[in-house]
Design a protein around this motif. Structure first.
Motif, PDB file in Angstrom:
ATOM      1  N   VAL A 126      42.538  31.465  35.153  1.00 57.79           N
ATOM      2  CA  VAL A 126      42.019  32.833  35.160  1.00 57.79           C
ATOM      3  C   VAL A 126      43.075  33.796  34.629  1.00 57.79           C
ATOM      4  CG1 VAL A 126      41.431  34.750  36.698  1.00 57.79           C
ATOM      5  CG2 VAL A 126      40.272  32.561  36.947  1.00 57.79           C
ATOM      6  N   ILE A 127      44.315  33.611  35.107  1.00 58.37           N
ATOM      7  CA  ILE A 127      45.414  34.481  34.668  1.00 58.37           C
ATOM      8  C   ILE A 127      45.723  34.258  33.192  1.00 58.37           C
ATOM      9  CG2 ILE A 127      47.865  34.992  34.970  1.00 58.37           C
ATOM     10  CD1 ILE A 127      47.519  34.228  37.930  1.00 58.37           C
ATOM     11  N   ARG A 128      45.820  32.985  32.790  1.00 53.73           N
ATOM     12  CA  ARG A 128      46.160  32.674  31.401  1.00 53.73           C
ATOM     13  C   ARG A 128      45.039  33.055  30.443  1.00 53.73           C
ATOM     14  NH1 ARG A 128      47.314  32.409  26.987  1.00 53.73           N
ATOM     15  NH2 ARG A 128      48.564  30.855  25.846  1.00 53.73           N
ATOM     16  N   GLY A 129      43.786  32.842  30.858  1.00 51.88           N
ATOM     17  CA  GLY A 129      42.650  33.143  29.999  1.00 51.88           C
ATOM     18  C   GLY A 129      42.128  34.558  30.138  1.00 51.88           C
ATOM     19  N   LYS A 130      42.782  35.354  31.009  1.00 55.14           N
ATOM     20  CA  LYS A 130      42.412  36.758  31.217  1.00 55.14           C
ATOM     21  C   LYS A 130      40.933  36.889  31.595  1.00 55.14           C
ATOM     22  CE  LYS A 130      45.972  38.455  28.030  1.00 55.14           C
ATOM     23  NZ  LYS A 130      46.261  39.258  26.822  1.00 55.14           N
ATOM     24  N   GLU A 131      40.499  36.008  32.490  1.00 59.48           N
ATOM     25  CA  GLU A 131      39.130  36.069  32.978  1.00 59.48           C
ATOM     26  C   GLU A 131      39.026  37.081  34.119  1.00 59.48           C
ATOM     27  OE1 GLU A 131      37.657  32.246  34.071  1.00 59.48           O
ATOM     28  OE2 GLU A 131      38.584  31.241  32.360  1.00 59.48           O
ATOM     29  N   ARG A 132      37.801  37.423  34.456  1.00 60.05           N
ATOM     30  CA  ARG A 132      37.549  38.346  35.554  1.00 60.05           C
ATOM     31  C   ARG A 132      36.500  37.730  36.480  1.00 60.05           C
ATOM     32  NH1 ARG A 132      35.769  43.601  32.580  1.00 60.05           N
ATOM     33  NH2 ARG A 132      35.287  44.211  34.720  1.00 60.05           N
ATOM     34  N   PRO A 133      36.924  36.751  37.301  1.00 60.40           N
ATOM     35  CA  PRO A 133      35.972  36.080  38.185  1.00 60.40           C
ATOM     36  C   PRO A 133      35.555  36.997  39.326  1.00 60.40           C
ATOM     37  CG  PRO A 133      38.182  35.356  38.682  1.00 60.40           C
ATOM     38  CD  PRO A 133      38.292  36.244  37.459  1.00 60.40           C
ATOM     39  N   PRO A 134      34.444  36.700  39.990  1.00 62.32           N
ATOM     40  CA  PRO A 134      33.982  37.526  41.098  1.00 62.32           C
ATOM     41  C   PRO A 134      34.920  37.437  42.302  1.00 62.32           C
ATOM     42  CG  PRO A 134      32.666  35.539  40.923  1.00 62.32           C
ATOM     43  CD  PRO A 134      33.526  35.578  39.706  1.00 62.32           C
ATOM     44  N   LEU A 135      34.767  38.387  43.211  1.00 60.81           N
ATOM     45  CA  LEU A 135      35.622  38.459  44.400  1.00 60.81           C
ATOM     46  C   LEU A 135      35.608  37.182  45.234  1.00 60.81           C
ATOM     47  CD1 LEU A 135      37.477  40.142  46.206  1.00 60.81           C
ATOM     48  CD2 LEU A 135      35.420  41.068  47.329  1.00 60.81           C
ATOM     49  N   PRO A 136      34.454  36.508  45.415  1.00 64.24           N
ATOM     50  CA  PRO A 136      34.461  35.267  46.212  1.00 64.24           C
ATOM     51  C   PRO A 136      35.445  34.221  45.708  1.00 64.24           C
ATOM     52  CG  PRO A 136      32.213  36.024  45.907  1.00 64.24           C
ATOM     53  CD  PRO A 136      33.072  36.903  45.049  1.00 64.24           C
ATOM     54  N   PHE A 137      35.685  34.192  44.402  1.00 63.40           N
ATOM     55  CA  PHE A 137      36.651  33.244  43.854  1.00 63.40           C
ATOM     56  C   PHE A 137      38.028  33.482  44.461  1.00 63.40           C
ATOM     57  CE2 PHE A 137      40.160  32.776  40.847  1.00 63.40           C
ATOM     58  CZ  PHE A 137      40.142  31.406  40.652  1.00 63.40           C
ATOM     59  N   TRP A 138      38.474  34.733  44.445  1.00 60.06           N
ATOM     60  CA  TRP A 138      39.800  35.065  44.969  1.00 60.06           C
ATOM     61  C   TRP A 138      39.871  34.840  46.474  1.00 60.06           C
ATOM     62  CZ3 TRP A 138      43.305  35.234  41.432  1.00 60.06           C
ATOM     63  CH2 TRP A 138      42.984  35.694  40.154  1.00 60.06           C
ATOM     64  N   ILE A 139      38.782  35.120  47.153  1.00 63.63           N
ATOM     65  CA  ILE A 139      38.748  34.924  48.605  1.00 63.63           C
ATOM     66  C   ILE A 139      38.925  33.451  48.949  1.00 63.63           C
ATOM     67  CG2 ILE A 139      37.308  35.053  50.671  1.00 63.63           C
ATOM     68  CD1 ILE A 139      36.082  37.602  49.546  1.00 63.63           C
ATOM     69  N   MET A 140      38.151  32.590  48.288  1.00 62.58           N
ATOM     70  CA  MET A 140      38.200  31.172  48.613  1.00 62.58           C
ATOM     71  C   MET A 140      39.503  30.531  48.150  1.00 62.58           C
ATOM     72  SD  MET A 140      35.636  30.951  50.386  1.00 62.58           S
ATOM     73  CE  MET A 140      36.076  29.262  50.834  1.00 62.58           C
ATOM     74  N   ALA A 141      40.050  30.993  47.031  1.00 60.03           N
ATOM     75  CA  ALA A 141      41.343  30.475  46.586  1.00 60.03           C
ATOM     76  C   ALA A 141      42.427  30.834  47.598  1.00 60.03           C
ATOM     77  CB  ALA A 141      41.695  31.037  45.210  1.00 60.03           C
TER      78      ALA A 141
END
Length: 342
Positions: A126-141
């Motif tokens: 996500v960081i390298r590809g400059k993606e913008r995933p939804p909030l649940p992604f960050w929560i679960m990670a």
């Protein structure tokens, strides 16, 4: 009779592309799942420096032969620098850090901590590809990371301070995640197995030097079983396992096949119990389930974007960099799928 013949033909029909992809993917994951237990076997009699570097030397010889036989073109320009990042993460960092960690940590303990790798890799992608995933992604990670830290702390006696082996395992996860994310991008340009092969060749001089230092410092000795475990790490974990894994990802669908990687820690814990006779405690079982579920939800949330988080209109399946790792080792996919064995 015709109905009976039709039934036989249906039974003998080849697998659908989806099932064939999953079958090859599971074969690759099964090959990688022995990495942690066999590393634990090898470190009983060999130095972790020899195991971590020597396995890469074996794989580099096989990779060089494959590249020469298939007449692959040399990488160009900054592709060499990006290959250095891949090599630093999955050829140097992950094998060495896990080898040192498993001198004291059990194989099942290591498998649970390394189960964080799919989510960590997704974060790096996500960081390298400059993606913008939804909030649940960050929560679960984040949940997965906290669960892994809590598990390591409980296994260490419940103290807040983590053991050195835990810090090494978390370092291995970060190193591999960085290497996987960069490898996923690079594999789109030079190919899947070619990426890991060139990374192995690039790191070969350093790994040969480290292997020689390890031999001089502590000449390797061991039983035939110890040497067989070491050979497996070099031939299968860091090389041959990729071919089944890449084949599965190439058949696809990649977003579905890549998620079978989440079964790897489960298999590793099972092998640790069967091969090493390690006792499965309730902490190991609960910790493994929690980390795997967190990683799985995080990966799925990233792979399948919600329309509210990205755009208006019907929901569609995204096509992010597919970087689900093999754990313990080192695996990288793209056009034909990539991953490294751990």
């Amino acid at each position: 009779m015709s109905d009976h013949n039709s039934a036989i033909k249906r039974m003998l029909a080849p697998l659908s592309p989806s099932r064939a992809g999953l079958a090859w993917g599971l074969l690759g994951v099964a090959a990688f799942s022995f990495t942690v237990p066999f590393t634990r076997v090898a470190v009983e009699s060999m130095s972790p420096l020899f195991i971590g570097s020597g396995r890469a030397v074996i794989a580099a010889v096989l990779a060089a032969a494959a590249l020469i036989i298939t007449r692959q073109h040399l990488p160009r320009g900054n592709q060499w620098l990006r290959l250095a990042v891949v090599a630093g993460g999955v050829v140097v960092g992950f094998p060495l850090l896990t080898s040192f960690a498993l001198t004291t940590a059990s194989a099942s303990h290591g498998a649970v901590v390394i189960a964080l790798l799919p989510a960590a890799t997704a974060v790096m992608a996500v960081i390298r590809g400059k993606e913008r995933p939804p909030l649940p992604f960050w929560i679960m990670a984040s949940v997965g990371a906290l669960v892994a830290v809590a598990f390591a702390s409980i296994q260490g006696g419940g103290s807040i301070r983590l053991e050195w082996s835990d810090l090494l395992l978390f370092g291995a996860v970060v190193a591999a995640a960085i290497g996987y994310a960069e490898g996923g991008l690079l594999a789109r340009e030079i190919g899947s197995w070619q990426t890991v092969s060139w990374a192995l060749v690039l790191a070969a001089p350093l790994m040969v030097a480290l292997t020689m230092i390890a031999i001089v410092d502590q000449p390797p000795t061991g039983t035939p079983i110890d040497w067989a475990a070491f050979a497996y790490l070099g031939v299968v974990s860091m090389f041959l396992g990729f071919f089944a894994w890449y084949r599965g990802l190439a058949i696809g669908p990649m977003t579905r096949v890549s998620q079978v990687q989440l079964t790897q820690p489960v298999l590793s814990i099972l092998w640790a119990a069967l091969i090493l006779r390690e006792q499965l405690t309730w902490q190991t079982i609960i910790g493994g389930i929690a980390v795997i579920l967190s990683a799985g939800i995080a990966v799925r949330t990233r792979l399948y974007r919600t329309p509210s988080a990205y755009s208006e209109g019907p929901e569609v399946e995204s096509a992010p960099i597919d970087v689900t790792p093999n754990a313990v080792t080192g695996s990288g996919p793209a056009a034909a799928g990539w991953s490294f064995p751990a």
